[in-house]
Write a protein that holds these residues in place. Structure first.
Motif, PDB file in Angstrom:
ATOM      1  N   UNK A   1       4.557   6.557   4.565  1.00  0.00           N
ATOM      2  CA  UNK A   1       5.055   5.524   3.652  1.00  0.00           C
ATOM      3  C   UNK A   1       6.506   5.188   3.944  1.00  0.00           C
TER       4      UNK A   1
ATOM      5  N   UNK B   1       6.624   3.096   6.824  1.00  0.00           N
ATOM      6  CA  UNK B   1       6.077   1.787   6.477  1.00  0.00           C
ATOM      7  C   UNK B   1       7.145   0.880   5.873  1.00  0.00           C
ATOM      8  N   UNK B   2       7.976   1.441   4.999  1.00  0.00           N
ATOM      9  CA  UNK B   2       8.909   0.556   4.282  1.00  0.00           C
ATOM     10  C   UNK B   2      10.282   0.450   4.951  1.00  0.00           C
TER      11      UNK B   2
ATOM     12  N   UNK C   1       1.571  11.790   4.121  1.00  0.00           N
ATOM     13  CA  UNK C   1       1.403  10.462   3.530  1.00  0.00           C
ATOM     14  C   UNK C   1       2.759   9.846   3.200  1.00  0.00           C
ATOM     15  N   UNK C   2       3.659  10.688   2.672  1.00  0.00           N
ATOM     16  CA  UNK C   2       4.975  10.168   2.310  1.00  0.00           C
ATOM     17  C   UNK C   2       5.780   9.825   3.561  1.00  0.00           C
TER      18      UNK C   2
ATOM     19  N   UNK D   1      -1.283  -1.595   6.264  1.00  0.00           N
ATOM     20  CA  UNK D   1      -1.872  -1.332   4.944  1.00  0.00           C
ATOM     21  C   UNK D   1      -3.287  -0.762   5.037  1.00  0.00           C
TER      22      UNK D   1
ATOM     23  N   UNK E   1      11.647   6.509  -4.924  1.00  0.00           N
ATOM     24  CA  UNK E   1      11.947   6.421  -3.495  1.00  0.00           C
ATOM     25  C   UNK E   1      12.540   7.739  -3.004  1.00  0.00           C
TER      26      UNK E   1
ATOM     27  N   UNK F   1      -3.102   2.794   6.424  1.00  0.00           N
ATOM     28  CA  UNK F   1      -2.615   3.701   5.369  1.00  0.00           C
ATOM     29  C   UNK F   1      -3.726   4.011   4.374  1.00  0.00           C
TER      30      UNK F   1
ATOM     31  N   UNK G   1       2.475   6.139  -2.875  1.00  0.00           N
ATOM     32  CA  UNK G   1       3.556   6.903  -3.498  1.00  0.00           C
ATOM     33  C   UNK G   1       3.266   7.143  -4.981  1.00  0.00           C
TER      34      UNK G   1
ATOM     35  N   UNK H   1       0.820  -1.198   0.000  1.00  0.00           N
ATOM     36  CA  UNK H   1       0.000   0.000   0.000  1.00  0.00           C
ATOM     37  C   UNK H   1       0.866   1.266   0.000  1.00  0.00           C
ATOM     38  N   UNK H   2       1.996   1.242   0.724  1.00  0.00           N
ATOM     39  CA  UNK H   2       2.846   2.434   0.784  1.00  0.00           C
ATOM     40  C   UNK H   2       3.315   2.838  -0.617  1.00  0.00           C
TER      41      UNK H   2
ATOM     42  N   UNK I   1       9.855  10.255  -2.621  1.00  0.00           N
ATOM     43  CA  UNK I   1       9.089   9.967  -1.400  1.00  0.00           C
ATOM     44  C   UNK I   1       9.828  10.504  -0.176  1.00  0.00           C
TER      45      UNK I   1
END
Lengths: 308, 295
Positions: free
Chosen positions: B266, B269-270, B262-263, B245, B49, B248, A111, A106-107, B52
């Motif tokens: 994210x 998140x990663x 949001x970024x 998920x 990336x 988000x 993006x 989802x991330x 982001x």
């Protein structure tokens, strides 16, 4: 069998029985509510499916989204071949290429939704700048907001509509899909397969004076056939059953249902419209197609795999 | 003829496929060209990336400006995420569920794999073929009955519903069976002759030797669950049980205009995934290459 028991119980309860259950449900009007009495409706769901315009439109969406697969597969092969030559920094490259697959979810979808934003997303900013600099009289596409597609598919009926030519939501999802997959698992599989091609085949080809292309077509490609076959089948299955996550997160199926795939339609029928029977029929139709494709693939594939 | 036949040790062996031609001087030009193509692909991979990352540090008014790097750095975007949504709870839920699924999944798969790879019993190959056959079944076929089952058991909106159905993996059984077949049988036969029970052989001989396979499967399972979307989406109703998920998704739906936050979410998140990947790359690559099997 005490060792097998825990896994087998789970397997039976959450896989084997549900599969049969869903097969049975495909022939009923099951809705999970008490107001509609459960009835055996025979092939009614199948008949409905054949006359369901939405079903065919979404099937077409699903197939169109699979246009990216060959690019992803051949791209993976190209990258694997580039990496397979005792390069300095091979592991660093591999790590970078694998990053989108590893962090996929989802991330990344959020993006890409921001990247594709037609007004202030970086993709369109770059395109506008580029068009402006070269004085090209073009507007950047509206990406996720557009029903256009490169195949000019009509959003209302199964067919073409010249006005719908362009880059739209589906193309955006295809590009993202290739970006995610190209350096991922398929590339690693090709890399392993390339490592296992017997070196003397290359030496023999070199002695015969074969050029680079000849060596590729006569040595590398046939040696990789089992891997290519496996990757193609798996990608095909993934494509037919995929498309739900990104469409749910990035477009909610919009615009005009152009990003709804069969798995998304199945979700809508089952969990939004609670037509569990019809949804089961759709999922079994998909399963049947996958089964046939895999069988055909196996028949042709076993020839290609031959004596490798 | 299958990739399975590749012994794990051979995958780690020196890369025979790497061409000896690479050493000849006329190959230098080709090498430079390869590096250029690879660097271009790497750039294409990394640019999103990078965008982001930089966007997550931008103030809101800089979002629609074309500058790639923020003019004003706003690291406070990160704590702001935690103020707007219960991001910490999502984190906990995701990791908690994924850990349980991984633990249960790897354990039951390993036991089943041992039964398929080492023990002899009637109908073993038939049952194994049944397992293999179900690998072809798309997830959406079993989704509806499993949903109905959870409704019937009043398990909707519970950790149990997120963990238990995900914890039994035919794929894991299959992967570990392949791995265990590559362990020399002489080792556990010797233990059996010394009077070890099947349990002792399993725990003391097979499990330690299968460690690389177990680790690879654990990573796959953790990864698959950390990012799992469809099943949690239909199982989760209330906020306190949302995984990352799903959290988000709602964050994006409700606060979709705050691209910077949001970024930041994210990125957070990663980041665990990137750490996991760098730490376990070796096992992972082998595992993927071993798991792809035909025939």
């Amino acid at each position: 069998m005490l060792f097998l028991l825990p896994n087998f119980l789970g397997f039976a309860v959450f896989t084997a029985i549900p599969v049969l259950w869903s097969l049975g449900a495909a022939f009923t009007n099951w809705t999970m509510s008490n107001t509609v009495p459960l009835q055996w409706t025979g092939l009614e769901n199948l008949r409905e499916m054949l006359h369901d315009t939405e079903f065919w439109l979404y099937s077409l969406n699903t197939l169109y989204l699979m246009v990216g697969l060959p690019f992803a597969i051949f791209g993976s092969l190209l990258i694997a071949m580039l990496l397979n030559q005792k390069l300095r920094g091979m592991v660093v490259y591999r790590t970078m290429f694998y990053l989108p697959t590893f962090t996929n979810g989802v991330a990344l979808m959020i993006l890409w939704k921001a990247l594709y934003n037609p007004d202030f997303g970086p993709i369109n900013s770059a395109l506008s700048w580029f068009f402006h600099a070269l004085r090209i009289p073009l507007e950047p596409p509206a990406w996720l907001l557009s029903t256009h597609s490169l195949f000019a598919l009509s959003p209302e009926r199964v067919g073409f509509d010249a006005k719908q030519f362009g880059l739209g939501a589906r193309d955006a999802l295809i590009i993202m899909g290739v970006w995610i997959a190209i350096g991922g698992n398929n590339m690693l599989l090709y890399l392993a397969a390339l490592t296992n091609v017997p070196q003397d085949l290359y030496e023999a080809a070199a002695i015969d004076g074969a050029g680079r292309w000849k060596t590729f077509w006569n040595v590398t490609w046939p040696q990789l056939a089992p891997t290519t076959f496996f990757i193609t089948i798996m990608s095909f299955i993934g494509g037919l059953t995929g498309g739900f996550d990104q469409a749910r997160v990035m477009t909610q199926g919009k615009p005009a249902g152009t990003t709804i795939t069969l798995s998304y339609y199945n979700y809508i029928k089952a969990f939004e419209q609670v037509q569990m029977g019809y949804a089961s029929a759709i999922s079994w139709a998909l399963f049947a197609i996958i089964f046939v494709v895999t069988l055909i693939g196996w028949k042709f594939g076993s020839g290609a795999m031959g004596d490798v | 003829m299958t990739l399975t036949n590749v012994q794990p040790s051979r995958l780690a062996a020196p890369r025979r496929g790497a061409s000896p031609r690479a050493r000849k001087p006329w190959r230098i030009g080709a090498l430079i060209r390869s590096h250029l193509i690879l660097a271009f692909i790497a750039l294409t991979t990394l640019l999103p990336f990078a965008w982001m990352f930089f966007t997550s540090f931008k103030p809101l008014q800089e979002i629609d400006q074309l500058k790639f790097v923020p003019h004003e750095w706003h690291p406070e975007n990160y704590p702001a995420v935690f103020q707007q949504i219960p991001f910490g709870i999502y984190y906990f839920n995701s990791v908690f569920v994924a850990m349980w699924v991984t633990f249960l999944g790897v354990l039951t798969s390993a036991m089943a794999a041992y039964a398929f790879a080492r023990l002899r019993w009637r109908g073993r190959d038939t049952v194994f073929k049944l397992y293999l056959g179900t690998l072809m079944i798309p997830g959406i076929v079993t989704m509806i009955p499993n949903y109905a089952l959870m409704v019937k058991l009043h398990l909707l909106d519970s950790y149990t519903a997120l963990i238990v159905p995900a914890a039994f993996s035919a794929f894991g059984t299959f992967l570990l069976r392949q791995f265990m077949l590559s362990i020399p049988p002489a080792l556990d036969e010797a233990a059996s002759i010394d009077g070890a029970t099947p349990w002792q052989v399993f725990w003391n001989v097979i499990m330690p030797l299968a460690r690389p396979g177990l680790i690879a499967l654990a990573i796959f399972t953790f990864l698959g669950n950390y990012g799992s979307f469809y099943w949690p989406l239909i199982m989760i109703k209330s906020e306190h049980i949302r995984t990352l998920p799903i959290g988000m998704l709602y964050f994006d739906t409700i606060y979709g205009r705050q691209t910077n936050l949001l970024m930041a979410a994210s990125v957070m998140n990663i980041i665990p995934l990137i750490i996991l990947f760098v730490a376990t790359q070796k096992f992972l690559v082998k595992g993927i290459q071993l798991g792809a099997v035909k025939g």
